[in-house]
Structures are given as structure tokens and as C-alpha cells.
Design an enzyme around this catalytic site. Structure first.
Site, PDB file in Angstrom:
ATOM      1  N   LYS A   1      -0.930   5.530   8.038  1.00  0.00           N
ATOM      2  CA  LYS A   1       0.324   5.187   7.285  1.00  0.00           C
ATOM      3  C   LYS A   1       1.239   6.404   7.597  1.00  0.00           C
ATOM      4  CE  LYS A   1       1.012   7.748   4.337  1.00  0.00           C
ATOM      5  NZ  LYS A   1       0.963   8.320   3.038  1.00  0.00           N
TER       6      LYS A   1
ATOM      7  N   ASP B   1      -1.652   4.829  -2.372  1.00  0.00           N
ATOM      8  CA  ASP B   1      -1.205   4.382  -0.903  1.00  0.00           C
ATOM      9  C   ASP B   1      -1.787   3.102  -0.600  1.00  0.00           C
ATOM     10  OD1 ASP B   1       0.911   6.203  -0.251  1.00  0.00           O
ATOM     11  OD2 ASP B   1      -0.677   7.735   0.816  1.00  0.00           O
TER      12      ASP B   1
ATOM     13  N   GLY C   1      -2.457  13.261   4.858  1.00  0.00           N
ATOM     14  CA  GLY C   1      -0.997  12.787   4.594  1.00  0.00           C
ATOM     15  C   GLY C   1      -0.633  11.396   5.129  1.00  0.00           C
ATOM     16  N   ILE C   2      -1.645  10.924   6.048  1.00  0.00           N
ATOM     17  CA  ILE C   2      -1.528   9.697   6.637  1.00  0.00           C
ATOM     18  C   ILE C   2      -2.444   8.468   6.221  1.00  0.00           C
ATOM     19  CG2 ILE C   2      -0.599  10.766   8.849  1.00  0.00           C
ATOM     20  CD1 ILE C   2      -3.263  10.538  10.219  1.00  0.00           C
ATOM     21  N   GLY C   3      -2.541   8.634   4.804  1.00  0.00           N
ATOM     22  CA  GLY C   3      -3.380   7.600   4.191  1.00  0.00           C
ATOM     23  C   GLY C   3      -4.755   7.071   5.052  1.00  0.00           C
ATOM     24  N   GLY C   4      -5.514   8.065   5.298  1.00  0.00           N
ATOM     25  CA  GLY C   4      -6.770   7.491   6.047  1.00  0.00           C
ATOM     26  C   GLY C   4      -7.736   6.761   4.940  1.00  0.00           C
TER      27      GLY C   4
ATOM     28  N   ARG D   1      -9.387  14.013   7.512  1.00  0.00           N
ATOM     29  CA  ARG D   1      -9.325  13.731   5.886  1.00  0.00           C
ATOM     30  C   ARG D   1      -8.208  14.319   5.186  1.00  0.00           C
ATOM     31  NH1 ARG D   1     -15.259  15.583   4.279  1.00  0.00           N
ATOM     32  NH2 ARG D   1     -14.940  16.839   6.067  1.00  0.00           N
ATOM     33  N   ALA D   2      -7.843  14.192   4.197  1.00  0.00           N
ATOM     34  CA  ALA D   2      -6.846  14.851   3.395  1.00  0.00           C
ATOM     35  C   ALA D   2      -5.491  15.181   4.347  1.00  0.00           C
ATOM     36  CB  ALA D   2      -7.449  15.900   2.578  1.00  0.00           C
TER      37      ALA D   2
ATOM     38  N   ALA E   1      -6.011   3.584   3.921  1.00  0.00           N
ATOM     39  CA  ALA E   1      -6.124   2.509   5.015  1.00  0.00           C
ATOM     40  C   ALA E   1      -7.508   2.028   5.168  1.00  0.00           C
ATOM     41  CB  ALA E   1      -5.549   3.283   6.318  1.00  0.00           C
TER      42      ALA E   1
END
Length: 287
Positions: free
Chosen positions: A10, A130, A95-98, A92-93, A101
């Protein structure tokens, strides 16, 4: 059986913090899209354990009951004799919604397998702010604390590079470092942008309000942004979410892929990947 589901990264193309509720949750206004880069969930028969984690970013990631994949699976119910395999490619951690998602992909995967409806909105939001937007998988405007999703003008066809300098920036710490909590919302146009240039001009007028406090906590993010802005043919660069991953936009696939090699050559310890930008379903790579 080998049902699979892609968990696309994301991207907060713009993220405005517009207030803070009495319960401490911050109010956001964000233009969100997805990249053709992500994790992959598989439903496997005869699994020895409910969740197995593999992949280049899976090392050290707990497969215990607090894992978001298992929390999502409990909402749908994991049938006896089946297990989940998470192929982890996103840091991890970051900011792209791992994790979000992954949770959303789990919900879609188990719903496909059983034919049952997805959990209700409240249950989905309980997994994380998210998760609703990752479950929808569509470029959109995300507001409230993440639960309000509304259509946005169609985005131009672009390619996106994602890079992370291998620093973890705790989201609560970034929000605590944010000095101004009430900022203007997005100024989205009523119709689609005339072309990519118009979109990029608009994007430059928007913000990520978390970028400054994140850089104060992790100066490496500022160095990363400088690196991205210096790439050949780059159109735009910004931090996503609360960091530390940043993105760079390109008009062509070839430019984005060359940029991956350029960044990796200079910073071999960074995580770097690139893919198309758009709705999660349309950017999902073939297995």
C-alpha cells in the site's frame, strides 16, 4: 490445493493528518494506491502448523497467535487440515502496509475457499487501520482513522520504486513527534487529472504530514529521499505512511527498473523493489 492471494504494498501518495480523536486515534486524509510488489499467501493442505513463514523478509517474523495473518484467519475460520503459507517479500514496520496487506489477503483467500462472505467492517477495522483499504485493494481516498473509503479520480499509468533504508520507525513515536495535529485535508479535483503531468503537479501541492517527524526520528529517511530525487528520469518522490519506506514515480517500466539497480548498486543493504502503480488486482504479478 494451492489457492494463492497477492498482498500488494500500500502506498500513501499523500497523507494529511487532520485531527485527533478523544481516544487518541488520529484522523487522516490520504490518497492511497498499490504497487505490483508484495507478499503472497497460500492455502495448503496437510500443513503441520497453522502458519508457515518463508521468503526473504520472513526471518525473525513470529508465526505466533499475535501474527495478523492468524488474527485474520480467526475471523473467517481456518478449516481443519489446512494451513497458511506466507511468502514475505515486504519489510516489516515500513509504512507500506505489509502486515495489513497480509491480513487482507488472508480474508480474501479464506473467503474464496469457503464461499462465505467477508467479515463485517468493524471486525476488519479491528485488525488495523490499514486493513480496510488493503482489503478493498482499490486506489481511493482513505479518511477517518482508515475506515472511510471513497472513490478518487483515476490515476495515470505510472511505475513506482519502493525503497527502505532498513530502519524501523515505530508509528506511535512518529505521531507523538508530530507537532501540528490539525492540518488542511486533501484538495482532490472533481474530475480526473488531464495527464500525468497534471497529477504530478497536484501531488507536489499535497503533503505527507508524517514525513518531517519521521525524518527527525530517523535521518536516514531524508538521505533516502535525496537519493530518490537524484535518480535519472524520476518524476516525484515522497515517504509513504509513517515510514521508513519512500517511493519514487516514473513514467516507464525501464526507468523504474534501472533505478532499482542504481539504488542497489550504491546501497546494497537497502530494500528496493519496483512495479506498476494502480489497483491491487491490476498490478498483481503472475506467479
Amino acid at each position: 490445493m494451492s489457492l494463492t492471494e497477492f498482498a500488494a504494498a500500500k502506498i500513501n501518495l499523500a497523507l494529511h493528518v487532520t485531527g485527533q480523536r478523544d481516544d487518541g486515534y488520529h484522523l487522516l486524509d490520504s490518497l492511497v494506491s498499490f504497487a505490483g510488489v508484495g507478499d503472497r499467501l497460500r492455502l495448503v493442505e496437510g500443513a503441520a502448523e497453522p502458519l508457515r513463514i518463508i521468503g526473504p523478509e520472513g526471518r525473525g517474523l513470529s508465526a505466533g497467535e499475535d501474527n495478523l495473518v492468524l488474527k485474520a484467519a480467526r475471523l473467517c475460520g481456518l478449516p481443519e487440515g489446512l494451513g497458511l503459507e506466507l511468502e514475505k517479500s515486504l519489510p516489516r514496520a515500513s509504512g507500506i502496509g505489509g502486515g495489513s496487506a497480509d491480513a487482507a489477503a488472508t480474508l480474501r483467500l479464506l473467503s474464496r475457499n469457503s464461499g462465505a462472505a467477508l467479515p463485517g467492517a468493524g471486525a476488519v477495522l479491528s485488525l488495523g487501520a490499514d486493513v480496510p483499504v488493503c482489503l478493498a485493494g482499490q486506489s481511493c481516498r482513505m479518511s477517518g482513522i482508515g475506515e472511510i473509503l471513497t472513490p478518487a479520480p483515476a490515476l495515470p499509468k505510472l511505475w513506482v520504486l519502493l525503497a527502505n533504508p532498513r530502519v524501523e520507525v515505530p508509528t506511535p513515536a512518529v505521531f507523538r513527534a508530530l507537532k501540528v495535529k490539525e492540518n488542511p485535508p486533501l484538495a482532490l479535483p472533481e474530475t480526473s487529472w488531464a495527464d500525468a503531468g497534471a497529477f504530478l503537479d497536484w501531488l507536489a501541492e499535497q503533503r505527507n504530514d508524517l514525513e518531517e517527524p519521521a525524518i527527525a526520528l530517523a535521518p536516514q529517511i531524508g538521505d533516502l529521499l535525496d537519493t530518490l530525487w537524484d535518480l535519472p528520469e524520476v518524476l516525484f518522490a515522497r515517504m509513504s505512511g509513517s515510514g521508513a519506506t519512500c517511493f519514487a514515480l516514473f513514467a516507464e517500466k525501464s526507468a523504474a527498473m534501472r533505478a532499482v539497480y542504481d539504488v542497489q548498486d550504491c546501497y546494497p543493504d537497502w530494500w528496493v523493489a519496483a512495479g506498476p502503480l494502480g489497483d491491487a488486482a491490476e498490478v498483481s504479478p503472475e506467479e
